[in-house]
Design an enzyme around this catalytic site. Structure first.
Site, PDB file in Angstrom:
ATOM      1  N   CYS A 218     -22.634  18.739 -17.908  1.00 23.48           N
ATOM      2  CA  CYS A 218     -22.969  19.960 -17.287  1.00 23.48           C
ATOM      3  C   CYS A 218     -21.743  20.961 -17.324  1.00 23.48           C
ATOM      4  O   CYS A 218     -20.505  20.534 -16.608  1.00 23.48           O
ATOM      5  CB  CYS A 218     -23.573  19.913 -16.204  1.00 23.48           C
ATOM      6  SG  CYS A 218     -23.891  21.737 -15.168  1.00 23.48           S
TER       7      CYS A 218
ATOM      8  N   CYS B 213     -21.078  22.324 -13.880  1.00 18.43           N
ATOM      9  CA  CYS B 213     -20.548  21.372 -12.730  1.00 18.43           C
ATOM     10  C   CYS B 213     -19.018  21.159 -13.228  1.00 18.43           C
ATOM     11  O   CYS B 213     -18.265  20.946 -12.273  1.00 18.43           O
ATOM     12  CB  CYS B 213     -21.180  20.226 -13.111  1.00 18.43           C
ATOM     13  SG  CYS B 213     -22.887  20.222 -12.758  1.00 18.43           S
TER      14      CYS B 213
END
Length: 292
Positions: A56, A59
């Site tokens: 991600c 993230c």
């Protein structure tokens, strides 16, 4: 020479002190990695929990901020601790917390869960904890709490989905099955499991609620006729006798009508001859009753 000898000593001491400080700071600021085995430790105390995945981009951008969060909290002597969950390693926790987007941040205090939706910088998250702005956010309902029975079942289903996915990958990569072949195997397995569960459910229902027994008894035609005669024997017999008597009366009346002329001629004959016939009582003969 003395100065040249002291400078390396000072540098050596400074380097050792820096290493020790960094190591101590790293231990203090280290985030707790949660998994299926140790996640319940967040039920005690105050925590900020991040759900992330290595693939991600958002993230990965939040990673340095999240590491700095625990460091700043330790410097300000806050009781809050930071933790993180890798959803690729612990898919059951993503189902337990109903994580639908990444990264997702939860604030946990004494078993109450609230999703943090504010700015994702260190100052905002520390202010959310330090100023107790979490009190303005509604907690997750009890039935939807991660440690409830319902969410435990959801977590198990998430684990099962990951197992099925790994089996699907194994069938295609190791055994060379096409995609439709793997789906066909799963479809047949689903039908069989559904049939077994349906049979089990029917057995449980029959055990808890047994079917009622019927009061009707199957008998033969002869026995049914015998029971009918026993039940209404006198009435049926009387009805049959009355029918016979009525039939006899009707027959006698018809016979009298037919012999009216004969009787008149016979009465005239004795009168002419002078002989008076003796009157004999008429005998009524009963017709024999047909057997049943």
């Amino acid at each position: 020479m003395a100065c040249a000898y002291r400078i390396p000593k000072f540098l050596q001491f400074f380097i050792i002190f820096t290493i020790i400080s960094c190591s101590f700071s790293r231990l203090v600021s280290a985030n707790v990695e949660l998994d299926e085995d140790n996640w319940k430790q967040i039920l005690d105390g105050e925590w900020m929990v991040e759900f992330y995945a290595p693939w991600c981009p958002a993230c990965n951008a939040l990673a340095p901020v999240w590491r700095d969060l625990s460091t700043q909290a330790a410097r300000k002597s806050l009781a809050m601790r930071a933790a993180e969950v890798d959803v690729t390693k612990s898919p059951g926790l993503s189902g337990r917390f109903v994580v639908t987007a990444l990264p997702t941040i939860f604030h946990v205090i004494d078993g109450e869960f609230r999703q943090y939706k504010g700015p994702r910088d260190v100052d905002s998250m520390l202010g959310f904890v330090q100023q107790k702005r979490w009190q303005q956010t509604e907690p997750v309902p009890a039935w939807k709490a991660p440690h409830s029975l319902q969410m435990t079942l959801v977590a198990e289903f998430f684990k099962l989905s990951q197992v099925l996915r790994s089996v699907h990958t194994m069938l295609m990569e190791q055994y060379g099955l096409p995609t439709w072949g793997s789906y066909l195997i799963f479809a047949i397995g689903t039908i069989l499991i559904g049939a077994l569960l349906g049979l089990l459910l029917v057995c449980i229902i029959d055990l808890l609620y047994p079917p009622r027994r019927s009061d009707k008894v199957l008998v033969s035609a002869a026995e049914a006729r015998h029971r009918d005669l026993d039940g209404k024997g006198v009435d049926d017999e009387q009805e049959l006798i009355n029918d016979d008597i009525v039939d006899d009366n009707e027959k006698d009346s018809d016979a009298e009508k037919n012999s009216a002329s004969d009787s008149s001629s016979s009465e005239a004959a004795p009168a002419a001859g002078g002989d008076v016939a003796d009157d004999k009582p008429e005998v009524r003969k009963r017709r024999p009753r047909k057997a049943d």
